[in-house]
Design an enzyme around this catalytic site. Structure first.
Site, mmCIF file in Angstrom:
data_model
loop_
_atom_site.group_PDB
_atom_site.id
_atom_site.type_symbol
_atom_site.label_atom_id
_atom_site.label_comp_id
_atom_site.label_asym_id
_atom_site.label_seq_id
_atom_site.Cartn_x
_atom_site.Cartn_y
_atom_site.Cartn_z
ATOM 1 N N SER A 176 105.397 74.914 -94.128
ATOM 2 C CA SER A 176 106.399 74.979 -93.072
ATOM 3 C C SER A 176 106.782 73.565 -92.605
ATOM 4 O O SER A 176 107.173 72.765 -93.435
ATOM 5 C CB SER A 176 105.837 75.855 -91.937
ATOM 6 O OG SER A 176 106.865 76.452 -91.209
ATOM 7 N N ASP A 281 110.013 86.026 -96.205
ATOM 8 C CA ASP A 281 109.851 85.095 -95.084
ATOM 9 C C ASP A 281 111.028 85.265 -94.119
ATOM 10 O O ASP A 281 112.171 84.945 -94.453
ATOM 11 C CB ASP A 281 109.801 83.660 -95.623
ATOM 12 C CG ASP A 281 109.427 82.646 -94.553
ATOM 13 O OD1 ASP A 281 109.690 82.894 -93.359
ATOM 14 O OD2 ASP A 281 108.873 81.589 -94.916
ATOM 15 N N HIS A 309 106.070 84.345 -94.145
ATOM 16 C CA HIS A 309 105.834 82.947 -93.820
ATOM 17 C C HIS A 309 104.352 82.560 -93.959
ATOM 18 O O HIS A 309 104.039 81.443 -94.346
ATOM 19 C CB HIS A 309 106.324 82.688 -92.393
ATOM 20 C CG HIS A 309 106.628 81.254 -92.125
ATOM 21 N ND1 HIS A 309 107.551 80.529 -92.841
ATOM 22 C CD2 HIS A 309 106.116 80.380 -91.219
ATOM 23 C CE1 HIS A 309 107.606 79.296 -92.388
ATOM 24 N NE2 HIS A 309 106.734 79.174 -91.416
HETATM 25 N N1 TYC Z 1 109.017 75.154 -89.498
HETATM 26 C C1 TYC Z 1 108.431 76.159 -88.627
HETATM 27 C C2 TYC Z 1 106.940 76.003 -88.670
HETATM 28 O O1 TYC Z 1 106.428 74.969 -89.011
HETATM 29 C C3 TYC Z 1 108.842 77.550 -89.013
HETATM 30 C C4 TYC Z 1 110.320 77.764 -88.879
HETATM 31 C C5 TYC Z 1 111.164 77.552 -89.945
HETATM 32 C C6 TYC Z 1 110.817 78.151 -87.668
HETATM 33 C C7 TYC Z 1 112.522 77.700 -89.795
HETATM 34 C C8 TYC Z 1 112.178 78.323 -87.503
HETATM 35 O O2 TYC Z 1 114.366 78.211 -88.414
HETATM 36 C C9 TYC Z 1 113.028 78.078 -88.579
HETATM 37 N N2 TYC Z 1 106.181 77.013 -88.279
#
Ligand code: TYC
Length: 335
Positions: A176, A281, A309
């Site tokens: 992420s 996801d 996710h």
């Molecule tokens: N990058 C976030 C994390 O590290 C997760 C995430 C991705 C949230 C995209 C919103 O639009 C998004 N958990």
């Protein structure tokens, strides 16, 4: 960013990619053998596929593993190293020849996000370093602040940590936001990275993301179960401040950097990259992994049809096996 500055909104521009399968370079499908029944969730009345549902699931799953005082199945050392003027906390396990850095997601840390990797990946083959980025987990003080280049800063801290620990070359597993900072690190330090495993990352903030932030920003809409692991880790006040900071900085990236999180780094990633794509996801739409696959030169994408996710937590055994197979092949080839 110059190359992309003519695009009004990257998300809109690249949306077509998800419908265009000719961009696929190397792609494999994986079967998830785990068939856990879906959980019933409280409060916020999420439907499957909504962002809050995914967040809730992540929280529930991580809360199972989040009890920091629980004795670990194997010995894991909690250590600190001063880099870039601050004390970075990290967890270390294993005595293998292959150093592997683990980079957590937003607001996460080594123990919340990678308990299953710290306990599950081979300690004979790898020396595993799981880092708490500054202001997260136990890398406090300082409290986290949110400059628009916060992921670049995490990348620099991570590279400095591995250098300080005398690992000139290492592989990275990034999840992420941790995938995003990891891509930045690898693009900036190609000589230091043996191989890369990324999942749940996004290289730009799209219109879709802006809508998502609206849905997940208000903590009052989160169920207690969803919030509790973060409150346990950070306390109510710090958690609220951090979450607001994270949502704000995403908007800033959208408005001030044309949505660019780490697009410029992608062509500079020279190492072999395994992109694990959680097809279900709800936080990261499919256009994101497809974009990464197209722009990272040496990238193999593995589709995980049931993966969300948090696929490395939910399907930790299968995920670890996949990661190990890839890491070992890349390590043996560079010897
Ligand atoms: N990058 C976030 C994390 O590290 C997760 C995430 C991705 C949230 C995209 C919103 O639009 C998004 N958990």
């Amino acid at each position: 960013m110059a190359r992309f500055s003519s695009c009004h909104r990257l998300g809109t521009l690249f949306k077509h990619i998800s419908h265009n399968s000719q961009h696929l370079k190397a792609e494999t499908n994986i079967k998830s053998s785990s068939s856990r029944s879906m959980h019933t969730f409280l409060a916020v009345a999420q439907t499957r596929g909504s962002p809050l549902f995914d967040l809730e699931e992540r929280c529930k799953l991580t809360s199972i593993t989040r009890n920091l005082s629980r004795p670990s199945a194997r010995h894991i050392s909690s250590l600190k190293q001063r880099v870039n003027g601050i004390d970075i906390h990290y967890e270390k396990t294993g005595e293998g020849d292959h150093p592997v850095l683990l980079m957590p997601g937003a607001l996460g840390c080594a123990r919340t996000d990678f308990e299953h990797q710290l306990n599950g990946l081979s300690r004979e083959k790898y020396t595993i370093i799981a880092m708490d980025p500054r202001g997260y987990g136990k890398s406090r003080p300082p409290d986290r602040d949110w400059p628009v280049n916060f992921l670049q800063r995490d990348a620099e801290d991570a590279a400095a940590l591995m250098k300080a620990l005398s690992f000139p070359r290492y592989s990275i597993l990034g999840w992420s936001d941790g995938a995003n900072s990891t891509m930045i690190l690898s693009g900036a330090n190609p000589g230091n990275v043996i191989s890369l495993v990324i999942w749940g990352g996004n290289s730009y903030v799209s219109d879709h993301d802006m809508k998502l932030y609206k849905a997940i920003e208000n903590l009052e809409k989160w169920s207690p179960r969803m919030k509790q692991p973060f409150v346990d880790l950070y306390g109510e006040e710090y958690f609220q401040r951090m979450w607001a900071g994270w949502c704000n900085v995403q908007r800033e990236i959208f408005n001030k950097r044309n949505g660019d999180i780490c697009i410029g780094s992608l062509p500079n990633i020279k190492c072999s990259t395994l992109l694990v794509n959680g097809v279900k996801d709800a936080l990261v739409p499919q256009e994101q992994p497809l974009f990464l696959q197209k722009h990272i030169v040496n990238c193999r994408m593995v589709n995980w049809p049931e993966g969300k996710h948090n696929l490395h937590i939910r399907y930790s055994k299968e995920f670890n096996a996949l990661a190990e197979e890839f890491l070992d092949k890349e390590f043996s080839q560079q010897l």
